[in-house]
Design a protein around this motif. Structure first.
Motif, PDB file in Angstrom:
ATOM      1  N   LYS A   1       0.838  -1.207   0.000  1.00 18.28           N
ATOM      2  CA  LYS A   1       0.000   0.000   0.000  1.00 18.28           C
ATOM      3  C   LYS A   1       0.869   1.252   0.000  1.00 18.28           C
ATOM      4  O   LYS A   1       0.558   2.228  -0.680  1.00 18.28           O
ATOM      5  CB  LYS A   1      -0.937   0.013   1.215  1.00 18.28           C
ATOM      6  N   ASP A   2       1.961   1.209   0.761  1.00 16.51           N
ATOM      7  CA  ASP A   2       2.870   2.352   0.775  1.00 16.51           C
ATOM      8  C   ASP A   2       3.514   2.537  -0.598  1.00 16.51           C
ATOM      9  O   ASP A   2       3.640   3.658  -1.086  1.00 16.51           O
ATOM     10  CB  ASP A   2       3.941   2.169   1.849  1.00 16.51           C
ATOM     11  N   MET A   3       3.909   1.440  -1.226  1.00 18.37           N
ATOM     12  CA  MET A   3       4.496   1.530  -2.569  1.00 18.37           C
ATOM     13  C   MET A   3       3.498   2.122  -3.559  1.00 18.37           C
ATOM     14  O   MET A   3       3.871   2.958  -4.389  1.00 18.37           O
ATOM     15  CB  MET A   3       4.943   0.155  -3.059  1.00 18.37           C
ATOM     16  N   LEU A   4       2.260   1.689  -3.477  1.00 12.20           N
ATOM     17  CA  LEU A   4       1.245   2.219  -4.383  1.00 12.20           C
ATOM     18  C   LEU A   4       1.037   3.713  -4.150  1.00 12.20           C
ATOM     19  O   LEU A   4       0.919   4.484  -5.099  1.00 12.20           O
ATOM     20  CB  LEU A   4      -0.075   1.464  -4.207  1.00 12.20           C
ATOM     21  N   ARG A   5       1.054   4.134  -2.899  1.00 11.67           N
ATOM     22  CA  ARG A   5       0.925   5.559  -2.580  1.00 11.67           C
ATOM     23  C   ARG A   5       2.108   6.349  -3.144  1.00 11.67           C
ATOM     24  O   ARG A   5       1.939   7.410  -3.741  1.00 11.67           O
ATOM     25  CB  ARG A   5       0.826   5.744  -1.062  1.00 11.67           C
ATOM     26  N   VAL A   6       3.321   5.819  -2.977  1.00  9.81           N
ATOM     27  CA  VAL A   6       4.513   6.477  -3.516  1.00  9.81           C
ATOM     28  C   VAL A   6       4.439   6.523  -5.031  1.00  9.81           C
ATOM     29  O   VAL A   6       4.808   7.527  -5.654  1.00  9.81           O
ATOM     30  CB  VAL A   6       5.803   5.761  -3.037  1.00  9.81           C
ATOM     31  N   TRP A   7       3.947   5.458  -5.643  1.00  7.81           N
ATOM     32  CA  TRP A   7       3.812   5.411  -7.097  1.00  7.81           C
ATOM     33  C   TRP A   7       2.879   6.526  -7.581  1.00  7.81           C
ATOM     34  O   TRP A   7       3.197   7.242  -8.522  1.00  7.81           O
ATOM     35  CB  TRP A   7       3.299   4.040  -7.537  1.00  7.81           C
ATOM     36  N   HIS A   8       1.730   6.668  -6.915  1.00  8.25           N
ATOM     37  CA  HIS A   8       0.789   7.727  -7.290  1.00  8.25           C
ATOM     38  C   HIS A   8       1.395   9.117  -7.050  1.00  8.25           C
ATOM     39  O   HIS A   8       1.193  10.036  -7.851  1.00  8.25           O
ATOM     40  CB  HIS A   8      -0.535   7.589  -6.528  1.00  8.25           C
ATOM     41  N   THR A   9       2.146   9.268  -5.977  1.00  9.65           N
ATOM     42  CA  THR A   9       2.809  10.550  -5.689  1.00  9.65           C
ATOM     43  C   THR A   9       3.833  10.870  -6.775  1.00  9.65           C
ATOM     44  O   THR A   9       3.932  12.012  -7.228  1.00  9.65           O
ATOM     45  CB  THR A   9       3.487  10.506  -4.306  1.00  9.65           C
ATOM     46  N   ALA A  10       4.584   9.859  -7.204  1.00 14.93           N
ATOM     47  CA  ALA A  10       5.576  10.069  -8.269  1.00 14.93           C
ATOM     48  C   ALA A  10       4.891  10.420  -9.582  1.00 14.93           C
ATOM     49  O   ALA A  10       5.360  11.305 -10.323  1.00 14.93           O
ATOM     50  CB  ALA A  10       6.446   8.827  -8.430  1.00 14.93           C
ATOM     51  N   GLN A  11       3.793   9.758  -9.885  1.00 20.29           N
ATOM     52  CA  GLN A  11       3.047  10.067 -11.110  1.00 20.29           C
ATOM     53  C   GLN A  11       2.529  11.504 -11.070  1.00 20.29           C
ATOM     54  O   GLN A  11       2.599  12.226 -12.060  1.00 20.29           O
ATOM     55  CB  GLN A  11       1.873   9.088 -11.280  1.00 20.29           C
ATOM     56  N   LYS A  12       2.028  11.911  -9.911  1.00 21.36           N
ATOM     57  CA  LYS A  12       1.524  13.277  -9.759  1.00 21.36           C
ATOM     58  C   LYS A  12       2.655  14.287  -9.938  1.00 21.36           C
ATOM     59  O   LYS A  12       2.487  15.313 -10.603  1.00 21.36           O
ATOM     60  CB  LYS A  12       0.882  13.435  -8.378  1.00 21.36           C
TER      61      LYS A  12
END
Length: 133
Positions: A94-105
Motif C-alpha cells: 500500500k505504501d508503494m502504491l501511494r509512492v507510485w501515485h505521488t511520483a506520477q503526480k
C-alpha cells in the motif's frame, strides 16, 4: 577502465539522479523506502545508461529519478510479493502504491508526462495489483 573510474568518481548526471531519487523517497516513502531506495540507486548508478538518458535522450535528472522509482515500484507491485492475497496489498504494498501515485503526480506537475499517460499507467498498475498475489 572508464567503468572503474565512474564507480570511484560518479559523473555529475549520476550524482544528480541519485540525489533526486533519494530526496523524493525521503519525502514520500514510508516503510517501502528501505526496499525501493537501494534498487533505484543501483539502477541510477549504472553510469552509461544514466549518462545516455540525460545527455542523449535529454531527460532531466529529476525526471529520470521519478521514472526509475515508478518502474521499480511497478515491478514490485506486479510480483505479488507485497500482497496479502490476490488483489489485496499488504502494508508495504500500500505504501508503494501511494509512492507510485505521488511520483506520477509529480511527473504530471512537472510536465514530464501527459494526463492520458498517467491514466494509462494507473490502469496498468491497478491491473497488476488485481492480478498478482
Amino acid at each position: 577502465m572508464r567503468k572503474l573510474f565512474w564507480k570511484l568518481f560518479p559523473p555529475y548526471e549520476v550524482r544528480l539522479t541519485v540525489e533526486e531519487a533519494k530526496a523524493f523517497l525521503d519525502q514520500s516513502a514510508g516503510p517501502s523506502k528501505s526496499i525501493l531506495e537501494p534498487e533505484v540507486v543501483s539502477i541510477a548508478k549504472d553510469a552509461e545508461k544514466t549518462i545516455y538518458s540525460v545527455r542523449i535522450d535529454r531527460m532531466k535528472p529529476d525526471e529520470l529519478a521519478l521514472l526509475l522509482i515508478t518502474n521499480v515500484i511497478g515491478r514490485h507491485l506486479s510480483s505479488g510479493q507485497h500482497h496479502t492475497y490476490r488483489g489485496v496489498l499488504n502494508g508495504t504494498g500500500k505504501d508503494m502504491l501511494r509512492v507510485w501515485h505521488t511520483a506520477q503526480k509529480a511527473m504530471l506537475e512537472r510536465d514530464f508526462v501527459t494526463e492520458s499517460e498517467v491514466e494509462k499507467d494507473s490502469y496498468w498498475v491497478m491491473e497488476q495489483v488485481k492480478s498478482a498475489g
